[in-house]
Motif scaffolding. Structure first.
Motif, PDB file in Angstrom:
ATOM      1  N   TYR A 299      97.798 -12.608  48.400  1.00  0.00           N
ATOM      2  CA  TYR A 299      98.167 -13.587  47.390  1.00  0.00           C
ATOM      3  C   TYR A 299      98.038 -14.988  47.974  1.00  0.00           C
ATOM      4  O   TYR A 299      98.128 -15.185  49.178  1.00  0.00           O
ATOM      5  CB  TYR A 299      99.627 -13.427  46.964  1.00  0.00           C
ATOM      6  CG  TYR A 299      99.965 -12.154  46.239  1.00  0.00           C
ATOM      7  CD1 TYR A 299     100.357 -11.014  46.940  1.00  0.00           C
ATOM      8  CD2 TYR A 299      99.942 -12.094  44.842  1.00  0.00           C
ATOM      9  CE1 TYR A 299     100.687  -9.853  46.265  1.00  0.00           C
ATOM     10  CE2 TYR A 299     100.279 -10.931  44.172  1.00  0.00           C
ATOM     11  CZ  TYR A 299     100.647  -9.814  44.892  1.00  0.00           C
ATOM     12  OH  TYR A 299     100.986  -8.659  44.222  1.00  0.00           O
TER      13      TYR A 299
ATOM     14  N   GLN B 201      99.968 -18.817  47.207  1.00  0.00           N
ATOM     15  CA  GLN B 201     101.027 -19.506  46.475  1.00  0.00           C
ATOM     16  C   GLN B 201     100.790 -20.997  46.553  1.00  0.00           C
ATOM     17  O   GLN B 201     100.760 -21.570  47.643  1.00  0.00           O
ATOM     18  CB  GLN B 201     102.417 -19.178  47.030  1.00  0.00           C
ATOM     19  CG  GLN B 201     103.514 -19.779  46.167  1.00  0.00           C
ATOM     20  CD  GLN B 201     104.888 -19.738  46.805  1.00  0.00           C
ATOM     21  OE1 GLN B 201     105.037 -19.443  47.980  1.00  0.00           O
ATOM     22  NE2 GLN B 201     105.893 -20.028  46.021  1.00  0.00           N
TER      23      GLN B 201
ATOM     24  N   GLY C 186     103.968 -24.842  41.823  1.00  0.00           N
ATOM     25  CA  GLY C 186     103.949 -24.712  40.375  1.00  0.00           C
ATOM     26  C   GLY C 186     103.064 -23.612  39.834  1.00  0.00           C
ATOM     27  O   GLY C 186     102.917 -23.477  38.615  1.00  0.00           O
ATOM     28  N   MET C 187     102.464 -22.816  40.731  1.00  0.00           N
ATOM     29  CA  MET C 187     101.516 -21.780  40.278  1.00  0.00           C
ATOM     30  C   MET C 187     101.999 -20.367  40.547  1.00  0.00           C
ATOM     31  O   MET C 187     101.351 -19.405  40.166  1.00  0.00           O
ATOM     32  CB  MET C 187     100.164 -21.987  40.954  1.00  0.00           C
ATOM     33  CG  MET C 187      99.507 -23.304  40.613  1.00  0.00           C
ATOM     34  SD  MET C 187      99.160 -23.440  38.851  1.00  0.00           S
ATOM     35  CE  MET C 187      97.878 -22.209  38.664  1.00  0.00           C
ATOM     36  N   GLY C 188     103.091 -20.206  41.223  1.00  0.00           N
ATOM     37  CA  GLY C 188     103.572 -18.864  41.502  1.00  0.00           C
ATOM     38  C   GLY C 188     102.678 -18.142  42.499  1.00  0.00           C
ATOM     39  O   GLY C 188     101.961 -18.756  43.289  1.00  0.00           O
ATOM     40  N   LEU C 189     102.701 -16.829  42.441  1.00  0.00           N
ATOM     41  CA  LEU C 189     101.900 -15.981  43.324  1.00  0.00           C
ATOM     42  C   LEU C 189     100.689 -15.474  42.547  1.00  0.00           C
ATOM     43  O   LEU C 189     100.839 -14.813  41.524  1.00  0.00           O
ATOM     44  CB  LEU C 189     102.731 -14.796  43.806  1.00  0.00           C
ATOM     45  CG  LEU C 189     103.864 -15.128  44.767  1.00  0.00           C
ATOM     46  CD1 LEU C 189     104.884 -14.010  44.794  1.00  0.00           C
ATOM     47  CD2 LEU C 189     103.324 -15.373  46.161  1.00  0.00           C
TER      48      LEU C 189
ATOM     49  N   PHE D 295      99.993 -15.028  51.364  1.00  0.00           N
ATOM     50  CA  PHE D 295     100.905 -13.925  51.637  1.00  0.00           C
ATOM     51  C   PHE D 295     100.159 -12.602  51.554  1.00  0.00           C
ATOM     52  O   PHE D 295      99.390 -12.369  50.611  1.00  0.00           O
ATOM     53  CB  PHE D 295     102.065 -13.902  50.640  1.00  0.00           C
ATOM     54  CG  PHE D 295     103.048 -15.015  50.818  1.00  0.00           C
ATOM     55  CD1 PHE D 295     103.011 -16.128  49.996  1.00  0.00           C
ATOM     56  CD2 PHE D 295     104.008 -14.941  51.812  1.00  0.00           C
ATOM     57  CE1 PHE D 295     103.914 -17.157  50.162  1.00  0.00           C
ATOM     58  CE2 PHE D 295     104.924 -15.973  51.990  1.00  0.00           C
ATOM     59  CZ  PHE D 295     104.874 -17.083  51.170  1.00  0.00           C
TER      60      PHE D 295
END
Lengths: 113, 111
Positions: free
Chosen positions: A35, A37, A40-43, A90
């Motif tokens: 992922y 990150q 403001g965009m999350g995962l 991540f």
């Protein structure tokens, strides 16, 4: 119990350089994920490997490649880094199906100048 | 198209009170929902989950509620503690497909 280990923790690259992010898990999990990150965009899922020997694209695969080296290891490669790839990356793993809780590493903070 | 939405970027709650974090989804095929907690400089950690066959799941101070008709789930933390201050991510999946995450809500618990 290490869980999911990511290396390196920090890296600064110049535009156009290549880089491989390493991930290893010691939980004998079948599925592994990468992922990114961003604020403001999350995962957002880049690539995943449902099982050893398979890989599939996620939501944002462009500019990346992956290798599932064995059951334990799943690497992410940037062939020609771009500033838009500056992010925290991540790695995660899960057992018994991709819809099960995932265990995450502590991330690699990557800056591309 | 965002399939999992957390419309509140941040939330502040006093210590001891209830924290309610909300999550909406658009994909009616989702049948498994999870909440993750993330501290700075660490990876997300799994907190609690719920299957679509249930409408409530409780684990200590944490309870997740699922309203399938409204495509809405919420996480309740009672009582809130300063150590609960973190970013909370909602996630959802169809059977054996990768999780889809929301953008997160930053919870601040004020002593």
């Amino acid at each position: 119990n290490a869980g999911v280990t990511q290396t390196p923790k920090f890296q600064v690259l110049k535009t156009g350089q290549s880089m491989t992010l390493q991930c290893a898990q010691d939980m004998n999990h079948n599925s592994m994920y990468w992922y990114r990150q961003d604020p403001g965009m999350g995962l957002r899922l880049i690539y995943y490997s449902a099982s050893e020997g398979t890989t599939d694209k996620g939501e944002v695969p462009n500019g990346y490649n992956v290798s599932r080296l064995n059951k334990r290891e799943f690497s992410l490669r940037l062939e020609s880094a771009a500033p838009s790839q500056t992010s925290v990356y991540f790695c995660a793993s899960s057992d018994a199906g991709m819809d099960q809780p995932q265990h995450f590493g502590d991330g690699t903070r990557l800056s591309i100048l | 198209d965002q399939q999992v939405k957390q419309n509140s970027p941040s939330l502040s709650v006093q210590e001891g009170r209830i924290s309610i974090l909300n999550c909406d989804y658009t994909n009616s095929m989702f049948d498994y929902f999870l909440w993750y907690k993330k501290y700075p400089a660490e990876g997300p950690t799994f907190l609690i989950s719920i299957s679509s066959i249930k409408d409530k799941n409780e684990d200590g101070r944490f309870t997740v509620f699922l309203n399938k008709s409204a495509k809405h789930l919420s996480l309740h933390i009672v009582p809130s503690q300063p150590g609960d201050s973190a970013v909370y991510f909602c996630a959802a999946s169809e059977r054996n497909t990768p999780l889809v995450f929301g953008k997160g809500t930053r919870l601040s618990v004020i002593a």
